[in-house]
Design a protein around this motif. Structure first.
Motif, PDB file in Angstrom:
ATOM      1  N   ASN A  61     -30.936  13.216  -7.825  1.00 37.09           N
ATOM      2  CA  ASN A  61     -30.630  13.974  -6.610  1.00 37.09           C
ATOM      3  C   ASN A  61     -31.905  14.414  -5.904  1.00 37.09           C
ATOM      4  O   ASN A  61     -31.965  14.445  -4.670  1.00 37.09           O
ATOM      5  CB  ASN A  61     -29.769  15.194  -6.945  1.00 37.09           C
ATOM      6  CG  ASN A  61     -28.348  14.794  -7.290  1.00 37.09           C
ATOM      7  OD1 ASN A  61     -27.925  13.678  -7.002  1.00 37.09           O
ATOM      8  ND2 ASN A  61     -27.617  15.695  -7.919  1.00 37.09           N
ATOM      9  N   ILE A  62     -32.929  14.729  -6.686  1.00 36.81           N
ATOM     10  CA  ILE A  62     -34.201  15.126  -6.074  1.00 36.81           C
ATOM     11  C   ILE A  62     -34.893  13.904  -5.488  1.00 36.81           C
ATOM     12  O   ILE A  62     -35.332  13.919  -4.335  1.00 36.81           O
ATOM     13  CB  ILE A  62     -35.080  15.870  -7.096  1.00 36.81           C
ATOM     14  CG1 ILE A  62     -34.471  17.258  -7.336  1.00 36.81           C
ATOM     15  CG2 ILE A  62     -36.527  15.968  -6.606  1.00 36.81           C
ATOM     16  CD1 ILE A  62     -35.113  18.050  -8.442  1.00 36.81           C
ATOM     17  N   ILE A  63     -34.945  12.815  -6.255  1.00 35.07           N
ATOM     18  CA  ILE A  63     -35.575  11.592  -5.749  1.00 35.07           C
ATOM     19  C   ILE A  63     -34.867  11.142  -4.471  1.00 35.07           C
ATOM     20  O   ILE A  63     -35.496  10.685  -3.524  1.00 35.07           O
ATOM     21  CB  ILE A  63     -35.541  10.477  -6.825  1.00 35.07           C
ATOM     22  CG1 ILE A  63     -36.474  10.829  -7.982  1.00 35.07           C
ATOM     23  CG2 ILE A  63     -35.940   9.128  -6.214  1.00 35.07           C
ATOM     24  CD1 ILE A  63     -36.469   9.812  -9.119  1.00 35.07           C
ATOM     25  N   GLY A  64     -33.538  11.296  -4.445  1.00 36.22           N
ATOM     26  CA  GLY A  64     -32.752  10.866  -3.284  1.00 36.22           C
ATOM     27  C   GLY A  64     -32.712  11.863  -2.144  1.00 36.22           C
ATOM     28  O   GLY A  64     -31.988  11.654  -1.171  1.00 36.22           O
ATOM     29  N   CYS A  65     -33.466  12.952  -2.254  1.00 35.70           N
ATOM     30  CA  CYS A  65     -33.511  13.976  -1.208  1.00 35.70           C
ATOM     31  C   CYS A  65     -32.141  14.587  -0.945  1.00 35.70           C
ATOM     32  O   CYS A  65     -31.852  15.059   0.159  1.00 35.70           O
ATOM     33  CB  CYS A  65     -34.087  13.431   0.102  1.00 35.70           C
ATOM     34  SG  CYS A  65     -35.712  12.734  -0.057  1.00 35.70           S
ATOM     35  N   LEU A  66     -31.268  14.563  -1.942  1.00 34.06           N
ATOM     36  CA  LEU A  66     -29.980  15.241  -1.829  1.00 34.06           C
ATOM     37  C   LEU A  66     -30.135  16.696  -2.262  1.00 34.06           C
ATOM     38  O   LEU A  66     -29.291  17.534  -1.994  1.00 34.06           O
ATOM     39  CB  LEU A  66     -28.928  14.550  -2.707  1.00 34.06           C
ATOM     40  CG  LEU A  66     -28.597  13.115  -2.301  1.00 34.06           C
ATOM     41  CD1 LEU A  66     -27.883  12.379  -3.428  1.00 34.06           C
ATOM     42  CD2 LEU A  66     -27.746  13.105  -1.042  1.00 34.06           C
TER      43      LEU A  66
END
Ligand code: ATP
Ligand code: MG
Length: 252
Positions: A61-66
């Motif tokens: 979720n962090i890598i995906g900017c979510l």
């Protein structure tokens, strides 16, 4: 793909430095990531493994900017995510990232074609160009004969192929997949892995969460999490690397 090497931070590179994520506050706080430092080179194909609750989805979720780190630095293609507004983040996500989830996450009332067009609707792409790009993506995953079917009218493997088409329709640098084969039989799973390996050969960066060693061996490198920390980070030796058979007899 042999891109030019003189670019300092090429498109699909990811960099996390001492990233922490704490959910909630006070007595109920959950420290899901406890200082993750991780670099993913542009074009790399990486597996993330670890027991349930170890922080894999939180990391994705962090890598995906979510979601944002509670502390630490995250950069995508050299751009620091922490300093961006929510709108900037949404734009970055739409432009650079494609997502594939375990349960496909397709909209049930839309056809395959409409589902794949959706990210381009958000980008404001005109209908004719949108349709053309969605057709191309669905053709790339071998679903040109199922354009007007709704998700419920497709097999699980076909739904996941629609999800892959939706992830690639914006031509993102980075594709993130959280247990993409977790709900599929082994033949459908192999088709999805073959597509990911083809995207990898085309120069995309892929990060794939899996509970399966066998699936992870399709990647170049395996990062293992435990209790929110990276406990192991190793390349997959060439002689152990798996190659997914490209889809042959499609039982369409
Ligand atoms: N939104 C949230 N609010 C509070 N706690 C959360 C939230 N999301 C995850 N957690 C907690 O953070 C920890 C890491 O969860 P995460 O979903 O990242 O694990 P995971 O490695 O993906 O597990 P799984 O393999 O079961 O999917 C867990 O203890 C979980 O309960
Ligand atoms: Mg998870």
């Amino acid at each position: 793909m042999g891109g030019t090497q003189d670019v300092e931070r090429p498109a699909g590179g990811l960099e996390l430095i001492d990233v922490h994520k704490v959910y909630g506050q006070g007595g109920v706080a959950v420290h899901a990531l406890r200082g993750v430092t991780l670099r993913v080179a542009p074009g790399e194909m990486l597996a993330v493994m670890g027991p349930s609750g170890s922080g894999k989805s939180t990391l994705m979720n962090i890598i995906g900017c979510l979601d944002r780190p509670t502390s630490g630095i995250y950069r995508i293609a050299g751009e620091e995510v922490g300093v961006k507004t929510d709108d900037e983040l949404a734009r970055l996500r739409n432009r650079r990232l494609g997502f594939v989830f375990q349960n496909y996450n397709l909209l049930p009332q839309l056809t395959a074609l409409q589902n794949v067009e959706l990210p381009l609707v958000y980008q404001g792409v005109r209908p004719a160009r949108r349709r053309e790009a969605a057709l191309r993506a669905l053709r790339a995953v071998g679903l040109e004969h199922r354009l007007h079917h709704r998700p419920a009218e497709l097999s699980g493997g076909q739904q996941q192929r629609v999800a892959v088409a939706r992830a690639i329709v914006t031509e993102p640098d980075v594709i993130l997949a959280d247990e993409p084969t977790g709900s599929l039989d082994s033949a459908s799973g192999a088709e999805i892995l073959a597509m990911f390996q083809a995207l990898h050969r085309a120069g995309r960066t892929l990060v794939l969460v899996t509970h399966s060693e066998e699936v992870a061996l399709h990647c170049e490198r395996i990062v293992r999490l435990q209790d929110g920390r990276v406990v192991n980070d190793e390349p997959v030796p060439a002689d152990r690397r798996r190659r997914a058979a490209p889809p042959g007899g499609d039982a369409a």
